[in-house]
Write a protein that holds these residues in place. Sequence first.
Motif, short mmCIF file in Angstrom:
data_model
loop_
_atom_site.label_atom_id
_atom_site.label_comp_id
_atom_site.label_asym_id
_atom_site.label_seq_id
_atom_site.Cartn_x
_atom_site.Cartn_y
_atom_site.Cartn_z
N UNK A 77 0.85 -1.19 0.00
CA UNK A 77 0.00 0.00 0.00
C UNK A 77 0.88 1.24 0.00
N UNK A 78 0.59 2.17 -0.92
CA UNK A 78 1.31 3.43 -1.00
C UNK A 78 0.39 4.55 -0.52
N UNK A 79 0.89 5.41 0.36
CA UNK A 79 0.15 6.58 0.82
C UNK A 79 0.98 7.81 0.48
N UNK A 80 0.54 8.56 -0.52
CA UNK A 80 1.33 9.71 -0.97
C UNK A 80 0.97 10.94 -0.15
N UNK A 81 1.95 11.79 0.06
CA UNK A 81 1.77 13.01 0.83
C UNK A 81 2.72 14.08 0.30
N UNK A 82 2.46 15.32 0.66
CA UNK A 82 3.29 16.45 0.24
C UNK A 82 3.62 17.30 1.46
N UNK A 83 4.89 17.60 1.64
CA UNK A 83 5.29 18.42 2.77
C UNK A 83 4.88 19.87 2.52
N UNK A 84 4.31 20.49 3.56
CA UNK A 84 3.83 21.87 3.46
C UNK A 84 4.32 22.68 4.65
N UNK A 85 4.41 24.00 4.45
CA UNK A 85 4.83 24.87 5.55
C UNK A 85 3.63 25.22 6.42
N UNK A 86 3.84 26.09 7.41
CA UNK A 86 2.79 26.43 8.36
C UNK A 86 1.62 27.17 7.71
N UNK A 87 1.85 27.74 6.54
CA UNK A 87 0.79 28.44 5.82
C UNK A 87 0.08 27.54 4.81
N UNK A 88 0.49 26.29 4.76
CA UNK A 88 -0.13 25.35 3.82
C UNK A 88 0.47 25.34 2.44
N UNK A 89 1.53 26.11 2.23
CA UNK A 89 2.19 26.12 0.92
C UNK A 89 3.11 24.92 0.77
N UNK A 90 3.22 24.43 -0.43
CA UNK A 90 4.04 23.25 -0.71
C UNK A 90 5.52 23.60 -0.56
N UNK A 91 6.23 22.81 0.20
CA UNK A 91 7.67 23.00 0.34
C UNK A 91 8.38 22.48 -0.90
N UNK A 92 9.48 23.13 -1.25
CA UNK A 92 10.25 22.72 -2.42
C UNK A 92 11.70 22.49 -2.03
#
Length: 245
Positions: A77-92
């Motif tokens: 099972x794969x569970x994908x996620x995206x790291x975000x900052x405290x404002x909800x913006x996607x980290x790069x």
Amino acid sequence: MAQIEQSDKGKKKKGAQKKMAIHVDFTPMVDMNMLLITFFMLCTTMIKSQTLQIALPTNEKVEQQDMNKAKQSEAITLIVDTQRDENGNIKKDDEGKPMNIVYFFEGQPQIVDDNNDGIAENSNLAKEVFLGNDGSVQRGIRKILHDRNKQVLAKIDDLKVKWRAKELSPNKDKNDSIYQAMAKEIRNDSTLTRPVVVIKATPGASWESLISALDEMQINQISRYQIDNINHTDSMMIEAYNRTH
């Protein structure tokens, strides 16, 4: 051809300018256009439209009871996620790419709750990232999926050698169609060890992370996969992992 005709009709006043009638014959132009059209039709090479070949999933629906019966080495099972900052913006990252991650576990979820308080202390969840190959070496989640579909990939690699050498058929179009049909049979061969993949996404996951997971299905020639909703157990496992790592 153009013709200029002098009109002498009617009475003319003394000193009045003579009127000229201009007539243009377009017949030669039509002939030239027809010759150009014929030339382009004869000299044009008809190119077959190029389409992307996609390894579509099989019709085998992955039910929960099938997951229970699946071998530990097959079910993942794969569970994908995206790291975000405290404002909800996607980290790069340093290269400006979104920091997408993927949690995964084999077989059924295994949660450790020694305190019986509904909070998991540990689980069989692991974490990886989406990475491309380093030369011919797979990395990240691609390596995990590649290792679980080695039998299928090995047979398709052998088939690719014959396809490139046009051993399946000397005709290019027929050679391609035979390759696609035989590759599909290999992907759906039940005698081979093939992974059963369930893809899920957290509420914070970006669309790109889900697309990346689907791309890995194509790259690793995995036919048995489906997209499902994340549940409470999955969330508990992710929370436990983040607390302990």
